[in-house]
Design an enzyme around this catalytic site. Structure first.
Site, mmCIF file in Angstrom:
data_model
loop_
_atom_site.group_PDB
_atom_site.id
_atom_site.type_symbol
_atom_site.label_atom_id
_atom_site.label_comp_id
_atom_site.label_asym_id
_atom_site.label_seq_id
_atom_site.Cartn_x
_atom_site.Cartn_y
_atom_site.Cartn_z
ATOM 1 N N LYS A 86 1.280 -12.685 4.544
ATOM 2 C CA LYS A 86 1.416 -12.495 3.103
ATOM 3 C C LYS A 86 1.421 -13.864 2.427
ATOM 4 O O LYS A 86 2.132 -14.780 2.873
ATOM 5 C CB LYS A 86 2.738 -11.773 2.794
ATOM 6 N N ASP B 108 -2.926 -11.666 2.834
ATOM 7 C CA ASP B 108 -2.797 -10.609 1.827
ATOM 8 C C ASP B 108 -1.951 -11.151 0.672
ATOM 9 O O ASP B 108 -0.800 -11.533 0.859
ATOM 10 C CB ASP B 108 -2.118 -9.380 2.448
ATOM 11 N N GLU C 97 -7.030 -10.445 1.299
ATOM 12 C CA GLU C 97 -6.757 -9.127 0.746
ATOM 13 C C GLU C 97 -6.158 -9.222 -0.661
ATOM 14 O O GLU C 97 -5.199 -9.962 -0.887
ATOM 15 C CB GLU C 97 -5.781 -8.413 1.691
ATOM 16 N N ASP D 225 -7.347 -3.625 -1.477
ATOM 17 C CA ASP D 225 -6.319 -2.683 -1.028
ATOM 18 C C ASP D 225 -5.885 -1.871 -2.251
ATOM 19 O O ASP D 225 -6.435 -0.799 -2.538
ATOM 20 C CB ASP D 225 -5.149 -3.471 -0.402
ATOM 21 N N LYS E 219 -5.916 3.278 2.972
ATOM 22 C CA LYS E 219 -4.572 3.784 3.259
ATOM 23 C C LYS E 219 -4.519 5.209 2.743
ATOM 24 O O LYS E 219 -4.657 5.429 1.530
ATOM 25 C CB LYS E 219 -3.511 2.956 2.526
#
Ligand code: OSB
Ligand code: MG
Length: 387
Positions: free
Chosen positions: A168, A194, A222, A249, A279
């Site tokens: 992250k 991300d 991401e 995402d 997802k």
């Protein structure tokens, strides 16, 4: 998938608080204990299906959050099932048609539905989802706050056999001290980052920071920009010539969104530098996820299955979905340690050779531990279907 009519007897909604073994930090905050929802559908002939609604207590990832999801389940989605007879998937899906958004709770009901279909027809979910591979590649999404925390978790993961890590990132992070250092320590590791929507496409410092990521041979970056943006992501990649693919995402909610994104990237002539993270909760279910997978596969575009810190059930379903031929990149399916101090499902997925997980062929994908569920439950609602 043809099946006999499903006659629901009851639906239960559990507000649960599973405790993470390790706190999870993203650009939008740290979670120690999850505040989330489990749905159970029961049929008149004794079958049970489970569904995780993977919302958190606050709408920080996207608009959805737990109290909202519970309200939507109790006030709109479960009542939309009428007398509780479901003849086909299309019928289930149409009963939700007029209710806009709220993909997380819709996905929970669909999850429970597919498990009932699997048991009733004796068909593994893998077959229902059109998946083909026997194992999927798993990566670990590191949500640590400090560089030391990130290095420690990375070390534990590499020792455990993970071949792909996701880190992250956010604008205040010293990227070279973290991502650069990881790349120097692990030259062969598959690394991706991300940003969870924390960068601004109009801020020149942010733009330079993102462009500098090209130096670290990353698999993808991401969601750097807004949670609801597609176009600015593509334009940034085009304008800056960023070589590392951008992965969406938060901003993909449907197969239509995936098509819009690929059309925009191709319009800029950079179609091969778009990746889609699928997802099921974010896109409103497994059928929509498979639709995206089929689309990506037909278009020869890149995709993978992300995670929402699911309990055992959600992870098994993600792993099953990830064995669809479209998903060629590793998914966020595991951590070096279990996600939760106490999970409510058994068994839990585990890492095998080569950073992979075998895809289950069982008709009942996992068992629910009612004792553990009781312990984690803050509140419960039940609806009986009367015919
Ligand atoms: O952005 O992928 C994300 C977890 C919660 C919310 C958003 C994200 C994540 C993860 C965790 O990265 C993935 C996992 O389940 O291991
Ligand atoms: Mg993400």
């Amino acid at each position: 998938m043809k099946h006999d009519p499903i006659r629901l007897q009851s639906a239960a909604v559990y507000h649960i608080r599973p405790v993470l073994t390790v706190p999870f930090t993203t650009s939008f905050g740290t979670e120690r204990e999850r505040d989330t929802v489990l749905v159970i559908l029961r049929t008149a002939d004794g079958l049970e299906g489970y569904g995780e609604c993977t919302t958190s207590d606050a709408p920080l990832y996207n608009e959805e959050f737990t109290e909202g999801a519970i309200a939507v389940l109790n006030r709109f989605l479960l009542p939309a099932l009428g007398h509780g007879v479901i003849n086909t998937f299309d019928e289930l899906s149409q009963s939700f048609n007029t209710i806009k958004g709220h993909h997380f709770p819709k996905c929970a009901i669909e999850s429970a539905y597919w498990q009932i279909v699997a048991q009733q027809t004796g068909t593994p979910l893998k077959t229902i989802f059109g998946s083909t591979r026997d194992e999927v590649m798993a990566g670990f999404s590191i949500g640590a706050k400090t560089p030391e925390g990130i290095f420690e978790r990375a070390q534990a993961a590499v020792t455990r056999g993970f071949k792909r890590l996701k880190i992250k990132i956010w604008p205040e992070m010293d990227i070279d001290a973290v991502i650069g250092e990881l790349r120097r320590q692990y030259p062969d590791l598959i690394l991706q980052v991300d940003a969870n929507a924390s960068y601004d496409p109009f801020n020149s410092t942010h733009r330079d920071q993102l462009k500098a990521l090209d130096a670290y041979n990353l698999l993808l970056i991401e969601q750097p920009f807004a949670y609801n943006d597609i176009y600015d992501h593509a334009r940034f990649q085009h304008e800056t010539g960023l070589k590392t693919p951008i992965c969406l995402d938060e901003s993909i909610h449907s197969a239509e969104d995936a098509r819009r994104a690929l059309t925009i990237w191709r319009g800029f002539g950079i179609g091969e530098r778009l990746v889609i993270n699928v997802k099921p909760p974010r896109v409103g279910g497994y059928r929509e996820s498979v639709k995206i997978a089929d689309y990506l596969h037909n278009e020869n575009a890149l995709g993978w299955v992300g995670g929402m810190l699911e309990l055992g059930l959600g992870k098994w379903l993600n792993i099953t979905l990830a064995s669809h031929p479209a998903f060629t990149l590793p998914g966020d399916h595991l951590q070096p340690q279990p996600y939760y101090l106490r999970d409510i499902f058994t068994p839990l997925p585990e890492l095998s050779e080569n950073s992979t997980i075998p895809v289950p062929e069982r008709v009942k994908i996992c068992e629910l531990d009612y004792g553990a569920l009781d312990e984690l439950t803050a509140q419960k609602w039940e609806k009986k279907f009367n015919r």
